[in-house]
Design an enzyme around this catalytic site. Sequence first.
Site, PDB file in Angstrom:
ATOM      1  N   CYS B  10       0.843  -1.195   0.000  1.00  0.00           N
ATOM      2  CA  CYS B  10       0.000   0.000   0.000  1.00  0.00           C
ATOM      3  C   CYS B  10       0.883   1.252   0.000  1.00  0.00           C
ATOM      4  O   CYS B  10       2.090   1.174   0.207  1.00  0.00           O
ATOM      5  CB  CYS B  10      -0.920   0.003   1.225  1.00  0.00           C
ATOM      6  SG  CYS B  10      -0.048  -0.273   2.760  1.00  0.00           S
ATOM      7  N   CYS B  13       2.937   1.833   3.094  1.00  0.00           N
ATOM      8  CA  CYS B  13       4.072   0.921   3.253  1.00  0.00           C
ATOM      9  C   CYS B  13       5.281   1.466   2.502  1.00  0.00           C
ATOM     10  O   CYS B  13       6.411   1.412   2.990  1.00  0.00           O
ATOM     11  CB  CYS B  13       3.722  -0.464   2.714  1.00  0.00           C
ATOM     12  SG  CYS B  13       2.154  -1.099   3.310  1.00  0.00           S
TER      13      CYS B  13
END
Lengths: 315, 75
Positions: B10, B13
């Site tokens: 994501c 991240c």
Amino acid sequence: MLKSFADYIVFTIINLAPGSRAGEALDFFIYDTLKIFLLLTTIIFVVAIIRSSFPPERTKRILSHKREYIGNTLAALLGIVTPFCSCSAVPLFIGFVESGVPLGVTFSFLISSPMVNEVALIMLWGLFGWKIALIYIGTGLLVAIFAGIFIGKLKMEKHVQDYVWEMQVGNAEIKILTFREKIDYAREYTLGLLKKIWPYVVVGVGIGAFIHGYVPQDFLARWAGRDNPFAVPVAVALGVPLYSNAAGVIPIVQALTAKGMAMGTVLAFMMAVTALSLPEAVILSNVLKKPLLATFFGIVALAIVFVGYLFNAIL
Amino acid sequence: MKIEVLGTGCAKCKSLYEAVKTAVNEKGVDAEVVKVEDIPSIMKYGVMSTPALVIDGKVVFSGKTASASEIKGML
């Protein structure tokens, strides 16, 4: 106070005539944007402080080995306060079922967590009033509880991807945050969320203001009014691809309501926007086989359509 | 020192991974920074919300990101 501030800017400083289309649309835009950002900032901050006490690891322990009904109810309630992002749906799902949270209870959580979220609530409260916001929370929780119980009864454990059951899950310690850390977390969370959604809010309120000022009254009554039986299913189908833009969608929907869209249809549409999303389906297909994924979407969609008809009949 | 950033890809991240690399460079510590994206490895740490930061096998935090200067304080 906000209203008089907006009036002052539009009718005194910019000097538009009260009652003129441009004036009313701009007045509406300024007032709504101010109101929503004020609500968003304070409520997201408060919710984030509560959330910092409920990391998913703790929720998992509370729900582990709970029986149905009680478990489903708890799961739906915890779904409100446990932070959830669809990108973490896979580790969350595996963590839950591995630690003995029943499948149906896990689904109650997965349905409630994105649907009963603070952004949707704030937007509903700010634009439709607290009664509609409360009805949304109440029916959202009921949809999550009953859809979860139903999925649990179907005993579809074999339709969870096989590797999930063989996974070795470690035990992360749950950190107890100090009050200072909670405030820091909440500030960071609020700023991050506002940064992400503010363009949607501004554009949404802008389109809403335009509709308020320029679309004729009762324009939508024929298509989206309570007498059209297809309005609810169509609204639900439209809601699925509009995922994550609750902040932008609600102001538009509010304007459409003023032009004759029925309230039950609005609620059903909102629930479909938040609870059912294509990206989430793709992510969940990593842990759910097709029959279970389809059952999950089908049951939730049916429950939402039911909510729509119910409120079109009684509101 | 081994630093692992756990996440399934994501946006948060990625930003955490970049922040960790910046922190390591600026502080000049000798550390290996790895991005862990496969689910079994993430689950081994018991992490249920991503991104998460793991230093020498210990979960430092999960479910949030952090700035490079905050991470420097954790190294």
